[in-house]
Motif scaffolding. Structure first.
Motif, PDB file in Angstrom:
ATOM      1  N   GLN A  11      76.982  51.256  19.031  1.00 41.44           N
ATOM      2  CA  GLN A  11      76.864  49.980  18.354  1.00 41.44           C
ATOM      3  C   GLN A  11      77.882  48.983  18.899  1.00 41.44           C
ATOM      4  O   GLN A  11      79.002  49.336  19.246  1.00 41.44           O
ATOM      5  N   ILE A  12      77.497  47.723  18.953  1.00 44.72           N
ATOM      6  CA  ILE A  12      78.408  46.682  19.422  1.00 44.72           C
ATOM      7  C   ILE A  12      79.339  46.305  18.278  1.00 44.72           C
ATOM      8  O   ILE A  12      78.934  45.677  17.320  1.00 44.72           O
ATOM      9  N   LYS A  13      80.604  46.724  18.376  1.00 43.66           N
ATOM     10  CA  LYS A  13      81.561  46.447  17.315  1.00 43.66           C
ATOM     11  C   LYS A  13      82.310  45.146  17.563  1.00 43.66           C
ATOM     12  O   LYS A  13      82.820  44.529  16.642  1.00 43.66           O
ATOM     13  N   ASP A  14      82.362  44.726  18.786  1.00 41.58           N
ATOM     14  CA  ASP A  14      83.185  43.575  19.160  1.00 41.58           C
ATOM     15  C   ASP A  14      82.331  42.316  19.159  1.00 41.58           C
ATOM     16  O   ASP A  14      81.391  42.180  19.939  1.00 41.58           O
ATOM     17  N   THR A  15      82.658  41.389  18.268  1.00 44.55           N
ATOM     18  CA  THR A  15      81.919  40.132  18.176  1.00 44.55           C
ATOM     19  C   THR A  15      81.896  39.401  19.508  1.00 44.55           C
ATOM     20  O   THR A  15      80.888  38.800  19.885  1.00 44.55           O
ATOM     21  N   ASN A  16      82.980  39.488  20.248  1.00 46.25           N
ATOM     22  CA  ASN A  16      83.041  38.798  21.535  1.00 46.25           C
ATOM     23  C   ASN A  16      82.031  39.375  22.527  1.00 46.25           C
ATOM     24  O   ASN A  16      81.377  38.631  23.270  1.00 46.25           O
ATOM     25  N   CYS A  17      81.882  40.709  22.534  1.00 44.53           N
ATOM     26  CA  CYS A  17      80.922  41.344  23.439  1.00 44.53           C
ATOM     27  C   CYS A  17      79.488  40.958  23.076  1.00 44.53           C
ATOM     28  O   CYS A  17      78.669  40.664  23.947  1.00 44.53           O
ATOM     29  N   LEU A  18      79.195  40.951  21.772  1.00 41.51           N
ATOM     30  CA  LEU A  18      77.855  40.571  21.336  1.00 41.51           C
ATOM     31  C   LEU A  18      77.565  39.124  21.695  1.00 41.51           C
ATOM     32  O   LEU A  18      76.466  38.795  22.163  1.00 41.51           O
ATOM     33  N   HIS A  19      78.558  38.275  21.501  1.00 47.56           N
ATOM     34  CA  HIS A  19      78.351  36.862  21.826  1.00 47.56           C
ATOM     35  C   HIS A  19      78.097  36.677  23.325  1.00 47.56           C
ATOM     36  O   HIS A  19      77.252  35.871  23.720  1.00 47.56           O
ATOM     37  N   SER A  20      78.788  37.439  24.151  1.00 48.94           N
ATOM     38  CA  SER A  20      78.569  37.362  25.598  1.00 48.94           C
ATOM     39  C   SER A  20      77.159  37.792  25.968  1.00 48.94           C
ATOM     40  O   SER A  20      76.565  37.278  26.914  1.00 48.94           O
ATOM     41  N   LEU A  21      76.606  38.752  25.208  1.00 48.20           N
ATOM     42  CA  LEU A  21      75.249  39.216  25.457  1.00 48.20           C
ATOM     43  C   LEU A  21      74.220  38.179  25.038  1.00 48.20           C
ATOM     44  O   LEU A  21      73.238  37.929  25.749  1.00 48.20           O
ATOM     45  N   LEU A  22      74.446  37.540  23.891  1.00 41.57           N
ATOM     46  CA  LEU A  22      73.490  36.563  23.369  1.00 41.57           C
ATOM     47  C   LEU A  22      73.672  35.177  23.980  1.00 41.57           C
ATOM     48  O   LEU A  22      72.698  34.436  24.134  1.00 41.57           O
ATOM     49  N   GLY A  25      78.280  33.110  29.224  1.00 37.30           N
ATOM     50  CA  GLY A  25      79.048  31.978  29.733  1.00 37.30           C
ATOM     51  C   GLY A  25      79.739  31.151  28.684  1.00 37.30           C
ATOM     52  O   GLY A  25      80.419  30.174  29.014  1.00 37.30           O
ATOM     53  N   GLU A  26      79.609  31.492  27.403  1.00 33.31           N
ATOM     54  CA  GLU A  26      80.238  30.708  26.331  1.00 33.31           C
ATOM     55  C   GLU A  26      81.422  31.465  25.740  1.00 33.31           C
ATOM     56  O   GLU A  26      81.481  31.728  24.544  1.00 33.31           O
ATOM     57  N   ASP A  27      82.388  31.796  26.547  1.00 36.18           N
ATOM     58  CA  ASP A  27      83.494  32.649  26.111  1.00 36.18           C
ATOM     59  C   ASP A  27      84.569  31.913  25.315  1.00 36.18           C
ATOM     60  O   ASP A  27      85.403  32.534  24.664  1.00 36.18           O
ATOM     61  N   ASP A  28      84.576  30.571  25.362  1.00 36.25           N
ATOM     62  CA  ASP A  28      85.656  29.836  24.712  1.00 36.25           C
ATOM     63  C   ASP A  28      85.298  29.391  23.299  1.00 36.25           C
ATOM     64  O   ASP A  28      86.036  28.630  22.669  1.00 36.25           O
ATOM     65  N   THR A  29      84.174  29.870  22.752  1.00 37.32           N
ATOM     66  CA  THR A  29      83.781  29.531  21.391  1.00 37.32           C
ATOM     67  C   THR A  29      84.730  30.189  20.392  1.00 37.32           C
ATOM     68  O   THR A  29      85.082  31.362  20.542  1.00 37.32           O
ATOM     69  N   PRO A  30      85.192  29.473  19.357  1.00 39.97           N
ATOM     70  CA  PRO A  30      86.076  30.077  18.343  1.00 39.97           C
ATOM     71  C   PRO A  30      85.444  31.310  17.710  1.00 39.97           C
ATOM     72  O   PRO A  30      84.222  31.387  17.552  1.00 39.97           O
ATOM     73  N   PHE A  31      86.281  32.274  17.329  1.00 36.61           N
ATOM     74  CA  PHE A  31      85.813  33.576  16.879  1.00 36.61           C
ATOM     75  C   PHE A  31      84.862  33.478  15.690  1.00 36.61           C
ATOM     76  O   PHE A  31      83.781  34.080  15.689  1.00 36.61           O
ATOM     77  N   GLU A  32      85.229  32.759  14.637  1.00 39.82           N
ATOM     78  CA  GLU A  32      84.377  32.671  13.451  1.00 39.82           C
ATOM     79  C   GLU A  32      83.049  32.007  13.768  1.00 39.82           C
ATOM     80  O   GLU A  32      82.013  32.366  13.202  1.00 39.82           O
ATOM     81  N   GLU A  33      83.074  31.049  14.678  1.00 37.86           N
ATOM     82  CA  GLU A  33      81.829  30.399  15.096  1.00 37.86           C
ATOM     83  C   GLU A  33      80.947  31.381  15.855  1.00 37.86           C
ATOM     84  O   GLU A  33      79.715  31.374  15.715  1.00 37.86           O
ATOM     85  N   LYS A  34      81.568  32.246  16.666  1.00 40.39           N
ATOM     86  CA  LYS A  34      80.807  33.275  17.371  1.00 40.39           C
ATOM     87  C   LYS A  34      80.075  34.178  16.384  1.00 40.39           C
ATOM     88  O   LYS A  34      78.885  34.481  16.547  1.00 40.39           O
TER      89      LYS A  34
END
Length: 264
Positions: A11-22, A25-34
């Protein structure tokens, strides 16, 4: 598919990893927004699939219609891995980040998991754990698990009918085959992800392939939520490919199956 180990899928536990998948290229988005964008994105994709299911109900060739509408549809067939029985294969083409399948089964909240003890035997192969500790028993086709699933559906849906609401898992859903994905660490093309059905229109509820062992929504006059699990593509999956998932068993666990040790 065969194992005798309670499974916690990759399972994808890391919000940052999931956001990179979806959102590549949008790595600088604030965490809560991700977190919020991830939730909205997956919910929109799931709703689109279920709306397509609703619209194709009267079609004589619903799979092809779903491929046209969604872009793809999983189908069940004999696995390319000898001795594992059925697997799931891609019809059409699923892009990276797509919800490929839903995991069908009975949902056990933490306070009800004591009732699972009779199911934890060498023949049980479809029990999975979400990141939040909620368990889903996907062995809905045979044995005690099938009886529990059908009994829980009857109880829950009887109450829903009294409230003039649609019944869970009462309509055909060919995407509800996530529990049939076979293991491969080398050829994995999806990951499993906790997913909650929340606030959906009542006419989409019949396609939700889950039911609670004890429904926290019981007695409420409208559908509020259902805990589930989805398989999300980690890369583009082409027509005819078997869809594999890395089960990510604990390498130090007891009684690891030979087929798992040999493949990994």
């Amino acid at each position: 598919r065969h194992n005798n180990t309670m499974t916690t899928f990759n399972q994808i536990k890391d919000t940052n990893c999931l956001h990179s998948l979806l959102f590549p290229g949008e790595d600088d988005t604030p965490f809560e927004e991700k977190k919020e964008r991830n939730r909205i994105n997956l919910n929109e994709k799931a709703v689109h699939i279920f709306q397509s299911l609703r619209n194709s109900q009267s079609s004589s060739n619903s799979i092809e219609e779903l491929v046209q509408s969604v872009g793809f549809c999983p189908v069940v067939g004999s696995s390319t891995i000898e001795g594992t029985g059925n697997g799931i294969f891609m019809r059409g083409r699923a892009k990276s980040g797509s919800i490929v399948a839903f995991y069908k089964g009975t949902v056990f909240l933490p306070q009800h998991q004591m009732f699972l003890l009779p199911l934890l035997n060498a023949d049980h192969a479809y029990l999975v754990t979400r990141n939040d500790g909620i368990l889903i028993d996907g062995m809905v086709h045979s044995g005690t698990s099938k009886q529990i699933f059908e009994s829980c559906l009857f109880k829950s849906n009887s109450q829903r009918k009294k409230n003039h609401l649609s019944s869970f898992a009462s309509s055909e859903n060919p995407y509800a085959v996530g529990q049939l994905a076979n293991h491969s660490s080398k050829r994995a093309s999806v990951v499993s992800l906790s997913f909650d059905f929340e606030g959906w229109e009542d006419d989409l509820v019949p396609f939700i392939p889950n039911v609670y062992f004890s429904d926290p929504n019981d007695g409420k006059k409208s559908f509020t939520s259902m805990n589930g699990m989805v398989l999300v593509a980690t890369r583009d999956i082409e027509e005819g490919e078997e869809i594999f998932l890395d089960y990510k068993f604990d390498p130090k666990g007891e009684n690891l199956p030979d087929w798992y040790k040999n493949e990994s």
